[in-house]
Design a protein around this motif. Structure first.
Motif, short mmCIF file in Angstrom:
data_model
loop_
_atom_site.label_atom_id
_atom_site.label_comp_id
_atom_site.label_asym_id
_atom_site.label_seq_id
_atom_site.Cartn_x
_atom_site.Cartn_y
_atom_site.Cartn_z
N GLY A 1 72.18 26.06 -3.27
CA GLY A 1 72.54 25.79 -4.66
C GLY A 1 73.51 24.62 -4.76
N TYR A 2 74.49 24.60 -3.87
CA TYR A 2 75.48 23.52 -3.89
C TYR A 2 74.80 22.18 -3.62
N ALA A 3 73.92 22.18 -2.61
CA ALA A 3 73.20 20.95 -2.29
C ALA A 3 72.34 20.52 -3.48
N ALA A 4 71.74 21.51 -4.15
CA ALA A 4 70.87 21.18 -5.28
C ALA A 4 71.69 20.60 -6.43
N VAL A 5 72.80 21.29 -6.76
CA VAL A 5 73.64 20.82 -7.88
C VAL A 5 74.15 19.41 -7.59
N GLN A 6 74.72 19.22 -6.40
CA GLN A 6 75.26 17.90 -6.06
C GLN A 6 74.15 16.86 -5.95
N GLY A 7 73.02 17.28 -5.37
CA GLY A 7 71.94 16.34 -5.12
C GLY A 7 71.28 15.85 -6.40
N PHE A 8 71.05 16.80 -7.32
CA PHE A 8 70.32 16.43 -8.54
C PHE A 8 71.13 15.49 -9.43
N ARG A 9 72.46 15.35 -9.18
CA ARG A 9 73.25 14.41 -9.97
C ARG A 9 72.71 12.99 -9.79
N TYR A 10 72.23 12.71 -8.57
CA TYR A 10 71.78 11.34 -8.35
C TYR A 10 70.29 11.22 -8.04
N LEU A 11 69.71 12.32 -7.47
CA LEU A 11 68.30 12.26 -7.06
C LEU A 11 67.41 11.87 -8.23
N GLY A 12 66.65 10.82 -8.06
CA GLY A 12 65.77 10.36 -9.12
C GLY A 12 64.81 9.33 -8.58
N PRO A 13 64.00 8.72 -9.44
CA PRO A 13 62.99 7.75 -8.99
C PRO A 13 63.62 6.59 -8.21
N GLU A 14 64.79 6.11 -8.66
CA GLU A 14 65.41 4.98 -7.97
C GLU A 14 65.78 5.36 -6.54
N PHE A 15 66.29 6.59 -6.39
CA PHE A 15 66.71 7.03 -5.05
C PHE A 15 65.53 7.07 -4.09
N LEU A 16 64.36 7.46 -4.62
CA LEU A 16 63.20 7.64 -3.74
C LEU A 16 62.44 6.34 -3.49
N THR A 17 62.79 5.27 -4.24
CA THR A 17 61.98 4.06 -4.13
C THR A 17 62.77 2.83 -3.70
N SER A 18 64.05 2.96 -3.42
CA SER A 18 64.80 1.75 -3.03
C SER A 18 65.66 2.02 -1.81
N THR A 19 66.14 0.95 -1.22
CA THR A 19 67.01 1.04 -0.05
C THR A 19 68.46 1.00 -0.50
N PRO A 20 69.40 1.39 0.38
CA PRO A 20 70.81 1.42 -0.03
C PRO A 20 71.31 0.01 -0.34
N PRO A 21 72.30 -0.11 -1.23
CA PRO A 21 72.88 -1.42 -1.50
C PRO A 21 73.62 -1.94 -0.27
N GLY A 22 73.71 -3.25 -0.14
CA GLY A 22 74.39 -3.82 1.02
C GLY A 22 75.83 -3.37 1.11
N ASP A 23 76.47 -3.25 -0.03
CA ASP A 23 77.86 -2.79 -0.05
C ASP A 23 77.87 -1.30 -0.36
N PRO A 24 78.24 -0.44 0.59
CA PRO A 24 78.12 1.00 0.41
C PRO A 24 78.96 1.54 -0.74
#
Lengths: 298, 295
Positions: free
Chosen positions: A50-73
């Protein structure tokens, strides 16, 4: 205990007497303890999920699944596409190596037996106990020092992690296949090898699949050996396993330890993605195993 | 003469070896062809079968005539199942099992190291106490398991073979419309008849049955007893049974084995026509057993 037994004959003729009441109390306490243990176990698991789901769904979305991390973390946005693809490739390669070897070894241990089989059985137990980081160091020393960091090196280390798990799970399932079935095959004039392939293994298929999926799930989450082998690559999507590549677990690790809020949000989304990926793999594998084993259609 | 797990053997009867072997996969596709198919005689000579060096049944000599139903009876532990498993070499599949003596199938010793045990098991089929349909296969595939998984005949639809085997096992009418359903979904009696159909589809010369009805209800038992009498038309049947009425009902020849007390091997006491064994036994022990005085 002794008094309990001693008091039984006297307590029996009087239902509802002190003997019965004490037994009912013992029963209630025992049930309560078991219930509590179950509730605690399931509770902790649900909490983690549940904790992983709550925290994860804050950001998990189409952009997360289709792009690479920004150069500056420290910057927000970006995703773990390279890690998802890397995980699928590295774990996929590891599975392709570990499954035939592991199932083959288990068949040898259970069906053929003998001194060598007992040795393999013992070594499997030893291998299960070896920490994954040691496996990583081993592959680093033997492979990475010669050929460099690569997806292949990562796959080898993960295969070594998976192998004993698959052998153990498969061997235990094969032991559950009734001896009668093997004899029935042999009595039809079918060779022992053919009986194993066409009767024993299909019968055990469901259990073997479950064992393999447990090993896959374990490999998906493994980070330590990959740090020493696949190394990681946060810049772009790498599909060639001859080069260093990222995996979900590595990206979760590298983003989680930065301390930037945006990176930690990505790490949580990555953790959730990992859980979902493993669940999906398990569901698909179960479905395939059920279809191929029970209906009997050729 | 110890074969252990198939040790070399020097005392083979050379004339016996020259006898032509029955073609193991002669396919009688129709009933006429099946009628032409003559099972070989089975001679057991001084057979002793042991587990871990302890003989379970000793010094058995016996002839099993073709096209007859032979019943093996006797109290628990007398070695009748072990003897049955010796007749097609299945005994040696158990760990630490050994055999001495000979089992001559049409004059050829099945324990001769030159004889392929897989060929023997194709010629001498077996049905077990508990029904063992292959759980992952359909009814159809169960019937064809021995044919498809065997080495001689390739894959194919074999529709006629499926129908014929199921007919002979008396199961065709019940399953003709659901040949693709899983074999494990049948009732216990149907499963056992499916196992018989599966054994018959390989066209064995001899069918060994190890208490085939002990896990079944009386009606299923009756059905199987009837089909045993029909199977006799095409192959020899050897049946182990605890049920003396069953032995009397289905068999032509009865073999009585006995064991004096636990720990000593079982021995053959008397063999003869079923009527004689039950009505005029030569041995006191046989009479005691068949009349229900012990065992």
């Amino acid at each position: 205990m002794a008094t309990h037994f001693a008091s039984r004959p006297e307590a029996e003729p009087r239902p509802g007497g002190p003997g019965l009441r004490r037994r009912m109390a013992t029963d209630m306490v025992g049930t309560g303890v078991l219930w509590l243990a179950t509730a605690l176990t399931v509770g902790v698991l649900l909490w983690v999920l549940g904790y992983a789901a709550v925290q994860g769904f804050r950001y998990l979305g189409p952009e997360f699944l289709t792009s690479t991390p920004p150069g500056d973390p420290s910057r927000a946005g970006g995703g773990f596409l390279n890690g998802i693809i890397g995980s699928l490739i590295v774990v996929g390669l590891a599975t392709v190596v570990a499954v035939p070897l592991g199932v083959g070894a288990a068949v040898y241990v259970v069906e053929y037996g003998g001194r060598l089989a007992r040795a393999v059985d013992f070594l499997t137990d030893l291998l299960i106990g070896i920490p994954a980081i040691v496996t990583g160091a081993f592959v680093y020393a033997l492979w990475v020092t010669r050929f460099g960091f690569s997806g292949y090196a990562g796959a080898i280390s993960l295969a070594l992690v998976m192998l004993p798990l698959i052998v153990r799970a498969t061997a235990e399932i094969l032991c559950l296949v009734p001896r009668d079935l093997r004899e029935a095959g042999l009595a039809l004039g079918v060779t022992p090898a053919r009986t194993i392939v066409s009767v024993v293994l299909p019968t055990a298929m469901g259990g073997i699949t479950t064992g393999i999926m447990l090993a896959v799930a374990r490999a998906m989450g493994e980070t330590a050996p990959l740090l020493l082998t696949a190394l990681g690559n946060d810049l772009f999507v790498e599909t060639h396993p001859d080069h260093r590549m990222s995996t979900l677990s590595l990206q979760i690790f590298s983003n989680a330890i930065t301390g930037f809020e945006a990176a930690q949000a990505r790490a949580w989304a990555g953790a959730l993605t990992l859980v979902i990926l493993v669940l999906l793999c398990t569901a698909v594998a179960r479905f395939v195993a059920r279809r191929s084993s029970v209906t009997g259609a050729r | 003469m110890t074969y252990g797990n198939r040790n070399p053997l020097d005392s083979l009867d050379p004339t016996a070896m020259k006898e032509p072997k029955m073609p193991p996969t002669a396919p009688p596709v129709d009933q006429q062809a099946a009628a032409r198919f003559a099972p070989a005689r089975l001679d057991v000579v001084d057979l002793t079968a042991s587990y871990r060096g302890l003989p379970a049944v000793a010094d058995v000599s016996l002839t099993i005539e073709p096209h007859r139903v032979t019943a093996l009876i006797g109290p628990s532990g007398c070695g009748k199942s072990t003897l049955l498993r010796c007749l097609n070499g299945m005994h040696l599949m158990a760990p630490h099992a050994t055999v001495t003596g000979q089992v001559l199938l049409g004059g050829t010793d099945i324990y001769d190291p030159r004889v392929n045990p897989i060929e023997i098991r194709r010629r001498v089929g077996m049905v077990f106490q508990r029904p063992t349909p292959f759980p992952t296969m359909s009814i159809r595939d169960n019937v064809l398991a021995g044919v498809h998984l065997g080495r001689r005949r390739g894959r194919g639809t074999h529709d006629d073979l499926v129908e014929q085997a199921l007919m002979r096992a008396g199961l065709w009418k019940e399953v003709r419309n659901r040949l693709k359903a899983p074999g494990g979904g049948l009732s216990g009696g149907q499963q056992q008849r499916l196992c018989i159909a599966r054994a018959l589809a390989v066209e064995p010369e001899i069918l060994l049955m190890d208490e085939p009805c002990s896990a079944l209800d009386p009606i299923s038992t009756l059905v199987i007893e009837d089909l045993i009498k029909e199977i006799r038309e095409t192959c020899t049947v050897v049946i182990v049974t605890h049920n003396m009425q069953q032995a009397a009902r289905v068999s032509d020849t009865t073999v009585f084995l006995n064991v004096e007390y636990a720990g000593v091997p079982g021995r053959l006491i008397e063999a003869g026509p079923t009527e004689q064994i039950f009505n005029a036994p030569q041995q006191r022990a046989t009479e005691d057993y068949t009349s229900g005085r012990f065992g």
